[in-house]
Write a protein that holds these residues in place. Structure first.
Motif, mmCIF file in Angstrom:
data_model
loop_
_atom_site.group_PDB
_atom_site.id
_atom_site.type_symbol
_atom_site.label_atom_id
_atom_site.label_comp_id
_atom_site.label_asym_id
_atom_site.label_seq_id
_atom_site.Cartn_x
_atom_site.Cartn_y
_atom_site.Cartn_z
ATOM 1 N N GLY A 1 8.179 -5.363 -16.611
ATOM 2 C CA GLY A 1 8.649 -4.931 -15.429
ATOM 3 C C GLY A 1 8.489 -3.641 -14.824
ATOM 4 N N ARG A 2 7.541 -2.717 -15.574
ATOM 5 C CA ARG A 2 7.295 -1.615 -15.212
ATOM 6 C C ARG A 2 6.059 -1.486 -14.371
ATOM 7 N N ILE A 3 5.346 -0.106 -14.314
ATOM 8 C CA ILE A 3 4.070 0.184 -13.970
ATOM 9 C C ILE A 3 3.186 0.377 -15.086
ATOM 10 N N SER A 4 2.236 -0.288 -15.254
ATOM 11 C CA SER A 4 1.293 -0.039 -16.251
ATOM 12 C C SER A 4 -0.094 0.825 -15.569
ATOM 13 N N ILE A 5 -0.261 1.786 -16.634
ATOM 14 C CA ILE A 5 -1.292 2.884 -16.067
ATOM 15 C C ILE A 5 -2.364 2.722 -17.396
ATOM 16 N N ARG A 6 -3.572 2.079 -16.919
ATOM 17 C CA ARG A 6 -4.401 2.089 -18.024
ATOM 18 C C ARG A 6 -5.808 2.644 -17.839
ATOM 19 N N ASN A 7 -5.942 3.587 -18.815
ATOM 20 C CA ASN A 7 -7.323 4.528 -18.588
ATOM 21 C C ASN A 7 -8.551 3.726 -19.181
ATOM 22 N N GLN B 1 -0.974 -1.783 -6.457
ATOM 23 C CA GLN B 1 0.354 -2.443 -5.837
ATOM 24 C C GLN B 1 1.094 -3.060 -6.783
ATOM 25 N N ILE B 2 2.534 -2.951 -6.678
ATOM 26 C CA ILE B 2 3.247 -3.622 -7.467
ATOM 27 C C ILE B 2 4.244 -4.573 -6.475
ATOM 28 N N PRO B 3 3.865 -5.807 -6.592
ATOM 29 C CA PRO B 3 4.552 -6.791 -5.588
ATOM 30 C C PRO B 3 5.958 -6.858 -5.605
ATOM 31 N N PRO B 4 6.679 -7.280 -4.522
ATOM 32 C CA PRO B 4 8.160 -7.537 -4.999
ATOM 33 C C PRO B 4 8.483 -8.448 -5.624
ATOM 34 N N GLN C 1 -15.989 -1.022 -5.787
ATOM 35 C CA GLN C 1 -15.437 0.355 -6.003
ATOM 36 C C GLN C 1 -14.180 -0.169 -6.426
ATOM 37 N N LYS C 2 -13.383 -1.251 -6.119
ATOM 38 C CA LYS C 2 -11.931 -1.662 -6.531
ATOM 39 C C LYS C 2 -12.267 -2.158 -7.881
ATOM 40 N N VAL C 3 -13.095 -3.039 -7.944
ATOM 41 C CA VAL C 3 -12.937 -3.754 -9.158
ATOM 42 C C VAL C 3 -13.232 -3.022 -10.596
ATOM 43 N N ILE C 4 -14.303 -1.920 -10.271
ATOM 44 C CA ILE C 4 -14.549 -1.042 -11.365
ATOM 45 C C ILE C 4 -13.943 0.419 -11.411
ATOM 46 N N GLU C 5 -12.830 0.607 -10.693
ATOM 47 C CA GLU C 5 -11.921 1.837 -10.826
ATOM 48 C C GLU C 5 -11.670 2.200 -12.192
ATOM 49 N N PRO C 6 -11.900 3.524 -12.474
ATOM 50 C CA PRO C 6 -11.774 3.956 -13.906
ATOM 51 C C PRO C 6 -10.067 3.895 -14.358
ATOM 52 N N VAL C 7 -9.135 3.648 -13.237
ATOM 53 C CA VAL C 7 -7.892 3.546 -13.802
ATOM 54 C C VAL C 7 -7.203 2.161 -13.195
ATOM 55 N N VAL C 8 -6.602 1.614 -14.192
ATOM 56 C CA VAL C 8 -6.161 0.420 -13.699
ATOM 57 C C VAL C 8 -4.373 0.298 -13.477
ATOM 58 N N ILE C 9 -3.997 0.059 -12.203
ATOM 59 C CA ILE C 9 -2.557 0.566 -11.924
ATOM 60 C C ILE C 9 -2.267 -0.933 -11.701
ATOM 61 N N GLU C 10 -1.246 -1.355 -12.467
ATOM 62 C CA GLU C 10 -0.600 -2.899 -12.330
ATOM 63 C C GLU C 10 0.707 -3.013 -12.863
ATOM 64 N N PRO C 11 1.406 -3.852 -12.366
ATOM 65 C CA PRO C 11 2.723 -4.256 -13.010
ATOM 66 C C PRO C 11 2.592 -4.646 -14.590
ATOM 67 N N SER C 12 3.381 -4.323 -15.299
ATOM 68 C CA SER C 12 3.311 -4.772 -16.699
ATOM 69 C C SER C 12 4.118 -5.824 -17.066
ATOM 70 N N SER C 13 4.347 -6.567 -18.339
ATOM 71 C CA SER C 13 5.190 -7.480 -18.568
ATOM 72 C C SER C 13 6.406 -7.215 -18.513
ATOM 73 N N ARG D 1 8.135 7.175 -21.066
ATOM 74 C CA ARG D 1 6.952 6.476 -21.061
ATOM 75 C C ARG D 1 7.107 5.494 -22.142
ATOM 76 N N VAL D 2 6.407 4.404 -22.015
ATOM 77 C CA VAL D 2 6.302 3.361 -23.181
ATOM 78 C C VAL D 2 4.878 3.102 -23.498
ATOM 79 N N ARG D 3 4.447 3.282 -24.637
ATOM 80 C CA ARG D 3 3.097 3.390 -25.037
ATOM 81 C C ARG D 3 2.806 1.850 -25.577
ATOM 82 N N ARG D 4 1.857 1.409 -25.291
ATOM 83 C CA ARG D 4 1.410 0.019 -26.040
ATOM 84 C C ARG D 4 -0.030 0.014 -26.149
ATOM 85 N N PRO D 5 -0.739 -0.899 -26.901
ATOM 86 C CA PRO D 5 -2.037 -0.970 -27.398
ATOM 87 C C PRO D 5 -2.895 -1.473 -25.952
ATOM 88 N N CYS D 6 -3.940 -1.058 -25.757
ATOM 89 C CA CYS D 6 -4.820 -1.287 -24.574
ATOM 90 C C CYS D 6 -5.783 -2.272 -25.070
#
Length: 627
Positions: free
Chosen positions: A201-207, A284-287, A187-199, A621-626
């Motif tokens: 230093g922000r939060i990346s939300i990928r659809n 999760q965004i690590p410290p 379930q976790k590895v096929i989630e339809p939304v990926v939430i992770e740290p961006s390069s 927001r900051v848009r970037r290529p997916c």
């Protein structure tokens, strides 16, 4: 085909499953192409894709799928049976076709491992699609034993002479439809939304949705400090179309300690399949920096001999063996070096031969002989030789104990000695990506075939009433090196019984990863605290040998003590029962190790004050290529 041709949900035709190859299958494909040219045809047994439109394979390794994704198959090359092939990859039609994991990640017992690697390949190569896990559910039958205790029966439980034992218990769901840890991992590895740290230093939300935007979801955030929640709120996320990514600022939370930001995507409204608030995805965004491991104060207490014991601050050791037998008012036994585990179904796979290798080396029956006990003003040094009877290989461990008068530290150095023969690994398919940097590739090739261990850690035997466990680390469920995506960092509590995973055939289970500290106590809170470098930890009411001998959960009778493992490193789980075993980067080879823990009684545990914290967030927001 005639029955289902007008159903819009049918998107492709399959010629069958594992039905061989030949002119009859080719004729079927030709008839379907003529009758319904609007839908593609798939059939995994057409290894060279002569008459299908979708190329499929079962249980290929990630290294092989990497080559398939790149379009580097040679004409005539096959994997089952293994044929090298020759010529220009541009001449092989498979290299221009969609590729699908027809079956992968065989879900038998504890596993499958390596799911994240397969899903990354789907993201890296658009033509790679997945995946069809074998299979949905364990096919155990609800039954009872001679004592009337309920169990899930499998091959051999009905008096039959020929059977496949628990081979059909290979699903992501237990027979009673309870999700297994493997299901939560998938379930976790096929989630339809990926939430992770961006390069940045922000939060990346990928659809990941192919057609939907994210307007049906609401996003929430929370911050924890050393595992305790300190701030939370709603996250304003702009419109994110299918396949798009956005970067948003990280909420600011103030305070000391190790702080983790968790972001969840939840259903904003109820649907036909889930209620409002159902978590669709999380990340999760690590410290930027984790807390330094707890250290002793500068004051050191000397070791003192008294009768049959050596005292060192709050600790008592057996004078003859150097074993720790008490801490404060508590009595227990240990630690002992542990190198084995009750084999999982994947460990028992023939090709990599790990369980067989461990058994042949006697890792399940280690004897621990004290070489020396050396009390000094600065502490106590104990050297122990661990090996099986009639074995010429083992481990030599040096335990260096010291204390500041309240807490007890052990620094362990352990190293192999003697002859460790090669492991009979007959798995022939490539497990290492040939495109890796040369040194990394060579190291993984070495680890892939090297002699192996199940774990390097310490075993302690604790009073049976110490049945409550609280920890700061990954949880709430079990996690192993190659199956840990579904575990998040936090502070969790469980009983020893709740830590167990009831696989139909009992086997190693229940490991918790990245544990910074753990407290093991009775119901009043009396017990011990273990802290230090992130470790793997598990506790159970029976020994590993008892666990390995059991056929069913009803065979596991609690013993009058708790077995506590604190492992420096453990072997992955893989999916070797069918398909590739543990990937080289998750294998534990025979090696030296250094690690340290600090022990104290819970009565002496110092609780840190938690400063008031605030959350603040902007929504630019900051848009970037997916990709």
């Amino acid at each position: 085909m005639e029955r289902d041709k007008n159903h819009p949900s049918v998107i492709a035709w399959s010629l069958g499953n594992e039905a061989g190859d030949g002119q009859n299958l080719a004729a079927m494909a030709a008839w379907i192409h003529e009758r319904d040219p609007s839908r593609p045809v798939h059939y995994e047994a057409d290894r060279l894709a002569r008459y299908v439109d979708i190329y499929g394979e079962m249980y290929r390794t990630p290294a092989v799928v990497h080559r398939i994704g790149q379009g580097r198959l040679r004409p005539g090359e096959t994997f089952c049976p293994a044929v090298d092939g020759a010529g220009d990859p541009a001449d092989d039609r498979r290299n221009g076709m969609p590729f699908v994991y027809t079956e992968f990640a065989h879900a038998m017992g504890n596993g499958p491992g390596g799911l994240a690697e397969y899903m990354r390949l789907c993201e890296q190569y658009p033509r790679v699609q997945g995946g069809f896990v074998w299979e949905w559910i364990d096919q155990g039958l609800r039954s009872s034993d001679a004592l009337g205790r309920e169990l899930f029966a499998y091959g051999g439980d009905f008096g039959e002479d020929l059977h496949d034992a628990n081979y059909i218990c290979d699903g992501l769901m237990f027979p009673d439809r309870t999700p297994s840890p493997g299901m939560l991992e998938y379930q976790k590895v096929i989630e339809p939304v990926v939430i992770e740290p961006s390069s940045s230093g922000r939060i990346s939300i990928r659809n990941r949705y192919a057609f939907l935007d994210l307007s049906h979801l609401r996003f929430t955030w929370s911050v924890s400090q050393d595992g305790d929640p300190i701030a939370d709120g709603r996250l304003s996320v702009p419109h994110v179309a299918a396949g798009e990514c956005v970067d948003i600022p990280v909420p600011e939370a103030y305070g000391e300690g190790e702080r983790w930001l968790t972001v969840q995507a939840e259903l904003a409204e109820p649907t036909a399949w889930a209620p409002e608030g159902h978590v669709v995805a999380w990340g999760q965004i690590p410290p930027t920096a984790t807390s330094a491991p707890t250290a002793l104060t500068d004051t050191r207490a000397p070791a003192q001999s008294a009768g049959e014991h050596i005292s060192l601050g709050p600790a008592r050791f057996d004078r003859r063996t150097g074993r720790l037998v008490g801490l404060g008012d508590h009595r227990f036994d240990g630690p002992q070096l542990a190198l084995w585990r009750a084999p999982t179904d994947n460990d028992l796979a023939c090709a990599q031969g790990d369980a067989r290798y461990w058994k042949d080396r006697g890792l399940d029956r280690l004897r621990h002989r004290t070489v020396s006990v050396d009390p000094r003003d600065a502490g106590l040094t104990v050297v122990v030789r661990s090996s099986a009877a009639n074995s010429d290989s083992g481990y030599l461990s040096t335990y260096r104990w010291d204390t500041d008068g309240r807490r007890l530290r052990v620094r362990v150095h352990t190293e192999p000695f003697g002859y460790w023969p090669e492991r009979a690994d007959t798995f022939a398919e490539a497990m290492v990506d040939p495109d890796l940097p040369d040194e990394e590739r060579k190291e993984l090739l070495r680890r892939d075939k090297a002699p192996s261990l199940a774990r390097i850690g310490l075993l302690r035997q604790l009073p049976e009433e110490w049945s409550q466990i609280q920890w700061f680390g990954a949880g709430p469920g079990e996690a192993y090196p190659d199956s840990r995506q579904a575990a998040r960092i936090g502070r969790f509590h469980a009983t020893v019984d709740e830590l167990q995973t009831p696989y139909v055939r009992p086997q190693d289970n229940g490991s918790r990863a990245d544990v910074r500290w753990a407290e093991i106590t009775d119901r009043t809170g009396a017990g011990i605290r273990i802290e230090g470098e992130p470790l793997f930890s598990l506790a159970r009411r029976w020994s590993d040998r008892h666990l390995a001998a059991a056929r069913h959960q009803t065979d596991l009778a609690p013993e009058p003590l708790i077995y506590l493992y604190t492992d420096h490193v453990v072997h992955g789980v893989g999916s070797g029962a069918v398909g590739p075993g543990v990937l080289p980067q998750y294998r534990l080879d025979v090696r030296a190790a250094d690690f340290a823990f600090i022990l104290s009684t819970t009565a002496w545990t110092q609780r840190r004050s938690r400063p008031a914290c605030a959350g603040r967030l902007s929504v630019r927001r900051v848009r970037r290529p997916c990709r």
